[in-house]
Design a protein around this motif. Structure first.
Motif, PDB file in Angstrom:
ATOM      1  N   ILE A   1       0.836  -1.200   0.000  1.00 32.51           N
ATOM      2  CA  ILE A   1       0.000   0.000   0.000  1.00 32.51           C
ATOM      3  C   ILE A   1       0.873   1.253   0.000  1.00 32.51           C
ATOM      4  O   ILE A   1       0.666   2.175  -0.803  1.00 32.51           O
ATOM      5  CB  ILE A   1      -0.949   0.000   1.215  1.00 32.51           C
ATOM      6  N   VAL A   2       1.856   1.294   0.890  1.00 35.25           N
ATOM      7  CA  VAL A   2       2.693   2.489   0.985  1.00 35.25           C
ATOM      8  C   VAL A   2       3.517   2.683  -0.283  1.00 35.25           C
ATOM      9  O   VAL A   2       3.632   3.804  -0.801  1.00 35.25           O
ATOM     10  CB  VAL A   2       3.609   2.416   2.219  1.00 35.25           C
ATOM     11  N   GLU A   3       4.079   1.611  -0.811  1.00 33.43           N
ATOM     12  CA  GLU A   3       4.905   1.762  -2.007  1.00 33.43           C
ATOM     13  C   GLU A   3       4.064   2.171  -3.207  1.00 33.43           C
ATOM     14  O   GLU A   3       4.513   2.960  -4.059  1.00 33.43           O
ATOM     15  CB  GLU A   3       5.672   0.472  -2.258  1.00 33.43           C
ATOM     16  N   SER A   4       2.839   1.672  -3.295  1.00 35.15           N
ATOM     17  CA  SER A   4       1.926   2.122  -4.347  1.00 35.15           C
ATOM     18  C   SER A   4       1.619   3.604  -4.190  1.00 35.15           C
ATOM     19  O   SER A   4       1.612   4.367  -5.166  1.00 35.15           O
ATOM     20  CB  SER A   4       0.636   1.307  -4.297  1.00 35.15           C
TER      21      SER A   4
ATOM     22  N   THR B   1      -3.515   8.537  -7.553  1.00 33.29           N
ATOM     23  CA  THR B   1      -4.434   7.405  -7.705  1.00 33.29           C
ATOM     24  C   THR B   1      -5.141   7.103  -6.395  1.00 33.29           C
ATOM     25  O   THR B   1      -6.348   6.837  -6.364  1.00 33.29           O
ATOM     26  CB  THR B   1      -3.673   6.170  -8.210  1.00 33.29           C
ATOM     27  N   HIS B   2      -4.419   7.161  -5.304  1.00 31.69           N
ATOM     28  CA  HIS B   2      -5.027   6.950  -3.990  1.00 31.69           C
ATOM     29  C   HIS B   2      -6.015   8.059  -3.674  1.00 31.69           C
ATOM     30  O   HIS B   2      -7.108   7.801  -3.139  1.00 31.69           O
ATOM     31  CB  HIS B   2      -3.940   6.881  -2.915  1.00 31.69           C
ATOM     32  N   ALA B   3      -5.650   9.299  -4.012  1.00 34.25           N
ATOM     33  CA  ALA B   3      -6.540  10.433  -3.760  1.00 34.25           C
ATOM     34  C   ALA B   3      -7.849  10.266  -4.537  1.00 34.25           C
ATOM     35  O   ALA B   3      -8.937  10.545  -4.008  1.00 34.25           O
ATOM     36  CB  ALA B   3      -5.863  11.742  -4.156  1.00 34.25           C
ATOM     37  N   ALA B   4      -7.760   9.797  -5.765  1.00 38.88           N
ATOM     38  CA  ALA B   4      -8.975   9.601  -6.572  1.00 38.88           C
ATOM     39  C   ALA B   4      -9.798   8.427  -6.049  1.00 38.88           C
ATOM     40  O   ALA B   4     -11.034   8.479  -6.018  1.00 38.88           O
ATOM     41  CB  ALA B   4      -8.590   9.372  -8.033  1.00 38.88           C
ATOM     42  N   ALA B   5      -9.123   7.372  -5.610  1.00 44.23           N
ATOM     43  CA  ALA B   5      -9.840   6.170  -5.165  1.00 44.23           C
ATOM     44  C   ALA B   5     -10.659   6.434  -3.911  1.00 44.23           C
ATOM     45  O   ALA B   5     -11.800   5.975  -3.798  1.00 44.23           O
ATOM     46  CB  ALA B   5      -8.851   5.030  -4.925  1.00 44.23           C
ATOM     47  N   VAL B   6     -10.103   7.158  -2.946  1.00 42.71           N
ATOM     48  CA  VAL B   6     -10.821   7.343  -1.679  1.00 42.71           C
ATOM     49  C   VAL B   6     -12.031   8.247  -1.838  1.00 42.71           C
ATOM     50  O   VAL B   6     -12.891   8.294  -0.944  1.00 42.71           O
ATOM     51  CB  VAL B   6      -9.891   7.894  -0.576  1.00 42.71           C
TER      52      VAL B   6
ATOM     53  N   HIS C   1     -14.432   2.185  -1.372  1.00 48.21           N
ATOM     54  CA  HIS C   1     -14.349   2.320   0.072  1.00 48.21           C
ATOM     55  C   HIS C   1     -13.834   1.019   0.708  1.00 48.21           C
ATOM     56  O   HIS C   1     -14.317  -0.061   0.407  1.00 48.21           O
ATOM     57  CB  HIS C   1     -15.739   2.662   0.631  1.00 48.21           C
ATOM     58  N   GLY C   2     -12.849   1.159   1.572  1.00 48.43           N
ATOM     59  CA  GLY C   2     -12.284  -0.010   2.238  1.00 48.43           C
ATOM     60  C   GLY C   2     -11.183  -0.699   1.462  1.00 48.43           C
ATOM     61  O   GLY C   2     -10.661  -1.722   1.906  1.00 48.43           O
ATOM     62  N   GLY C   3     -10.818  -0.157   0.314  1.00 52.73           N
ATOM     63  CA  GLY C   3      -9.768  -0.757  -0.497  1.00 52.73           C
ATOM     64  C   GLY C   3      -8.375  -0.371  -0.019  1.00 52.73           C
ATOM     65  O   GLY C   3      -8.208   0.345   0.979  1.00 52.73           O
ATOM     66  N   PRO C   4      -7.344  -0.809  -0.739  1.00 53.38           N
ATOM     67  CA  PRO C   4      -5.949  -0.611  -0.290  1.00 53.38           C
ATOM     68  C   PRO C   4      -5.439   0.788  -0.620  1.00 53.38           C
ATOM     69  O   PRO C   4      -4.466   0.965  -1.349  1.00 53.38           O
ATOM     70  CB  PRO C   4      -5.186  -1.686  -1.074  1.00 53.38           C
ATOM     71  N   TRP C   5      -6.094   1.799  -0.033  1.00 53.35           N
ATOM     72  CA  TRP C   5      -5.763   3.174  -0.357  1.00 53.35           C
ATOM     73  C   TRP C   5      -5.393   3.957   0.896  1.00 53.35           C
ATOM     74  O   TRP C   5      -5.998   3.795   1.949  1.00 53.35           O
ATOM     75  CB  TRP C   5      -6.959   3.859  -1.041  1.00 53.35           C
ATOM     76  N   ILE C   6      -4.431   4.851   0.739  1.00 54.61           N
ATOM     77  CA  ILE C   6      -4.058   5.754   1.821  1.00 54.61           C
ATOM     78  C   ILE C   6      -4.934   6.995   1.736  1.00 54.61           C
ATOM     79  O   ILE C   6      -5.040   7.622   0.680  1.00 54.61           O
ATOM     80  CB  ILE C   6      -2.565   6.104   1.742  1.00 54.61           C
TER      81      ILE C   6
ATOM     82  N   ALA D   1      -4.642   9.821   3.573  1.00 53.17           N
ATOM     83  CA  ALA D   1      -3.957  11.082   3.827  1.00 53.17           C
ATOM     84  C   ALA D   1      -3.067  11.427   2.636  1.00 53.17           C
ATOM     85  O   ALA D   1      -1.861  11.646   2.764  1.00 53.17           O
ATOM     86  CB  ALA D   1      -3.139  10.985   5.101  1.00 53.17           C
ATOM     87  N   HIS D   2      -3.695  11.498   1.450  1.00 52.92           N
ATOM     88  CA  HIS D   2      -2.905  11.595   0.214  1.00 52.92           C
ATOM     89  C   HIS D   2      -2.103  12.891   0.122  1.00 52.92           C
ATOM     90  O   HIS D   2      -1.095  12.960  -0.587  1.00 52.92           O
ATOM     91  CB  HIS D   2      -3.835  11.485  -1.000  1.00 52.92           C
ATOM     92  N   GLU D   3      -2.510  13.934   0.844  1.00 51.96           N
ATOM     93  CA  GLU D   3      -1.823  15.217   0.753  1.00 51.96           C
ATOM     94  C   GLU D   3      -0.574  15.285   1.622  1.00 51.96           C
ATOM     95  O   GLU D   3       0.103  16.311   1.656  1.00 51.96           O
ATOM     96  CB  GLU D   3      -2.792  16.352   1.139  1.00 51.96           C
ATOM     97  N   HIS D   4      -0.238  14.205   2.304  1.00 52.69           N
ATOM     98  CA  HIS D   4       0.893  14.214   3.237  1.00 52.69           C
ATOM     99  C   HIS D   4       2.006  13.281   2.760  1.00 52.69           C
ATOM    100  O   HIS D   4       2.600  12.562   3.558  1.00 52.69           O
ATOM    101  CB  HIS D   4       0.415  13.788   4.624  1.00 52.69           C
ATOM    102  N   ARG D   5       2.321  13.354   1.487  1.00 52.23           N
ATOM    103  CA  ARG D   5       3.298  12.427   0.935  1.00 52.23           C
ATOM    104  C   ARG D   5       4.659  12.541   1.615  1.00 52.23           C
ATOM    105  O   ARG D   5       5.289  11.527   1.943  1.00 52.23           O
ATOM    106  CB  ARG D   5       3.459  12.659  -0.566  1.00 52.23           C
ATOM    107  N   ASP D   6       5.138  13.753   1.849  1.00 52.59           N
ATOM    108  CA  ASP D   6       6.465  13.916   2.443  1.00 52.59           C
ATOM    109  C   ASP D   6       6.534  13.287   3.831  1.00 52.59           C
ATOM    110  O   ASP D   6       7.523  12.619   4.180  1.00 52.59           O
ATOM    111  CB  ASP D   6       6.825  15.403   2.516  1.00 52.59           C
ATOM    112  N   ALA D   7       5.490  13.491   4.630  1.00 53.87           N
ATOM    113  CA  ALA D   7       5.476  12.931   5.989  1.00 53.87           C
ATOM    114  C   ALA D   7       5.440  11.412   5.950  1.00 53.87           C
ATOM    115  O   ALA D   7       6.131  10.739   6.727  1.00 53.87           O
ATOM    116  CB  ALA D   7       4.279  13.478   6.764  1.00 53.87           C
ATOM    117  N   ILE D   8       4.642  10.853   5.043  1.00 53.57           N
ATOM    118  CA  ILE D   8       4.542   9.398   4.944  1.00 53.57           C
ATOM    119  C   ILE D   8       5.846   8.807   4.426  1.00 53.57           C
ATOM    120  O   ILE D   8       6.311   7.771   4.918  1.00 53.57           O
ATOM    121  CB  ILE D   8       3.345   9.009   4.052  1.00 53.57           C
ATOM    122  N   GLU D   9       6.472   9.468   3.459  1.00 59.28           N
ATOM    123  CA  GLU D   9       7.745   8.973   2.942  1.00 59.28           C
ATOM    124  C   GLU D   9       8.818   8.994   4.026  1.00 59.28           C
ATOM    125  O   GLU D   9       9.599   8.040   4.162  1.00 59.28           O
ATOM    126  CB  GLU D   9       8.192   9.817   1.756  1.00 59.28           C
TER     127      GLU D   9
END
Length: 530
Positions: free
Chosen positions: A41-44, A51-56, A62-67, A69-77
């Motif tokens: 999930i994280v590597e995707s 893509t995650h932002a559009a999916a959620v 709903h409930g799929g393998p999506w993050i 908090a799509h706007e926080h890429r730097d923090a997640i990385e």
């Protein structure tokens, strides 16, 4: 002046950076989830956050393998980079399980398994037992779970809690997004989930000095200590004229599968998942944490799914709980880790396993464990039960998501226990595919057709009809449907009037009413006679 946690402050459990639930506590299941679900999930996401932002934003996703908090890429990385040592250690355990399952055990077809112990990977050596199934040809293994918890792969330093405000009933799905400090209101605190410090937080009634000392023990200073203090408010004085006394008998539906009961002074709470209060716009007349008594004598868990055994609620009420009753577990396998061990490492000390049709005296009432079939993807999972509580002459069954796939079972049960006065039954008749929960634990993925055929279904109308016709209750309540908006944190269901679960439950309500009994699909809160 004394201070207690504000009613709209959520304290979310975090394990290895993810929303904490029962399959993330044992190290062997955590290793599978990290490798097979969370890392992809994280590597995707890092590769394509849009893509995650559009999916959620799409209900069907709903409930799929999506993050989320799509706007926080730097923090997640940055978090993903910093936690690489955790994944490396858990990767050793994952690789040991993979080697045992794919390389070592398949070499054996009925001959002695003694040589297996000499070639076990170090991560598993001395911590597992190997054996054959009843065909004497198919090898399998189980974990010696206390030794797994004592290993280097169970690390309480990976556990945290995240404080933050709840501002509306609806909550965002949490199981696929790293638990970071995404807003200025979020505060991550490094603390084992079994820490008595959390009981101090939830018990409240702290002086200003005690609150400051608690912040210091959490390692909080400066602005972070001030933020922690902002989650508390002056404690309310006790109500001098309470609406109910401890002697009042009551049965309170509190949402989803959570029911509170008090009978002749003994209190019970079944499958605790409670909502919050203290914010504008919430549904009226909710049963929240504030409605609980100071003491819960008996806490009952029907099965080990996140919407029935929610760590978030369990931690908040732990200081109130006396005894915990759970279904007997015997597998110690990847798909069925010991529920008792999980609860004890969550800080509960009085945990009792109850076997099928075993009866326990619990204060003023009797509790009987009834068989629970289905809803677990045809996996060998023992940790599930329906709870029958006899309040004097009145009996109440909490069947949870038990599915009547064996049409004669409830008839046979009725022969032993007699008819039941009140039945609570789940009717999520089209549940998620089995892989939604159990996929990371499989040795190899199921093909889509097989996976879809083994859905985590509750009873449909014909199955539920046979249950109530066998038990002949005078009250039937459909519950555990995920209808309450706060269930979105761990569930992913979007209902409309044409959804099979709504249609099936409507049919059951009509069937029971046509027989002259009471029936209702419950939502939010309901006070029932006992």
């Amino acid at each position: 002046m004394r201070y207690s946690l504000r009613q709209n402050i959520v304290v979310e459990p975090v394990i290895a950076g993810w929303y904490g639930w029962s399959y993330l506590l044992p190290p062997q299941t955590l290793a599978r989830f990290v490798h097979n679900r969370f890392t992809p999930i994280v590597e995707s996401y890092l590769k394509d956050p849009q893509t995650h932002a559009a999916a959620v934003r799409q209900r069907r996703m709903h409930g799929g393998p999506w993050i989320h908090a799509h706007e926080h890429r730097d923090a997640i990385e940055a978090w993903y980079r910093d936690t690489a040592p955790w994944r490396e250690r858990l990767g050793e355990l994952f690789e040991a399980m993979r080697k045992l399952e794919e390389e070592i055990l398949p070499r054996h077809h009925g001959e002695s398994l003694d040589p297996v112990y000499q070639v076990l990977p170090p991560a598993l050596a001395g911590r597992v037992e190997v054996f054959y199934g009843r065909d004497n040809r198919t090898p399998d293994y189980r974990f010696i779970e206390p030794l797994m918890y004592a290993s280097e792969y169970y690390d309480e330093s990976w556990q945290q809690v995240r404080f933050g405000p709840v501002e509306q009933d609806a909550r965002e799905f949490a199981l696929t997004t790293p638990m970071l400090e995404y807003t200025p209101e979020h505060l991550l605190v490094d603390v084992p989930l079994n820490s008595p410090l959390l009981d101090t937080v939830f018990r409240g009634g702290l002086t200003e000095a005690e609150l400051a000392a608690l912040a210091a023990r959490f390692g909080l200073t400066g602005e972070r200590a001030a933020l922690f203090a902002s989650y508390f408010e002056p404690a309310q004085a006790p109500d001098l004229e309470p609406a109910a006394t401890p002697d009042d008998d009551v049965l309170e539906y509190a949402g989803h599968a959570c029911v509170f009961a008090r009978y002749q002074g003994t209190t019970f709470l079944v499958d605790p998942v409670l909502s919050y209060s203290g914010y504008p716009g919430g549904a009226e007349n909710r049963f929240t944490f504030a409605d609980l008594p100071e003491r819960i004598d008996h806490l009952l868990i029907t099965h080990n799914h996140q919407d029935h055994m929610l760590f978030e609620t369990l931690l908040r009420i732990r200081h109130r709980v006396g005894r915990v009753l759970i279904p007997k577990s015997s597998n110690a396998s990847l798909v069925d880790p010991g529920l008792g061990g999980i609860l004890r490492r969550l800080g509960f000390t009085d945990v009792v396993e109850v076997d099928d049709l075993e009866t326990l005296r619990c204060g003023s009432a009797e509790v009987v464990s009834l068989p629970f079939l289905g809803e677990h993807g045809d996996l060998r999972i023992r940790s599930k039960t329906g709870w029958l509580i006899r309040f004097g002459e009145r009996s109440v069954l909490f069947a949870a998501d038990s599915t009547n796939i064996s049409p004669t079972m409830y008839a046979k049960v009725t022969e032993l226990i007699g008819e039941v006065d009140t039945v609570f039954i789940g009717m999520e008749s089209i549940g998620a595919a089995a892989s939604w929960i159990y996929g990371p634990l499989y040795g190899e993925p199921l093909d889509r057709r097989t996976d879809q055929s083994r859905r985590l279904n509750g009873s449909n109308f014909p199955q539920a009809k046979e249950i109530v016709d066998a038990l002949r209750p005078d009250e039937v309540y459909v519950y555990a449907m995920g209808l309450e908006p706060w269930m979105g944190v761990v569930m992913a269901i979007d209902y409309d009037e044409n959804h099979p679960a709504i249609v099936d439950s409507d049919l059951l309500v009509r069937h029971v009413r046509d027989k002259g009994a009471t029936a209702e699909r419950l939502h939010l809160r309901r006070t029932l006679r006992l």
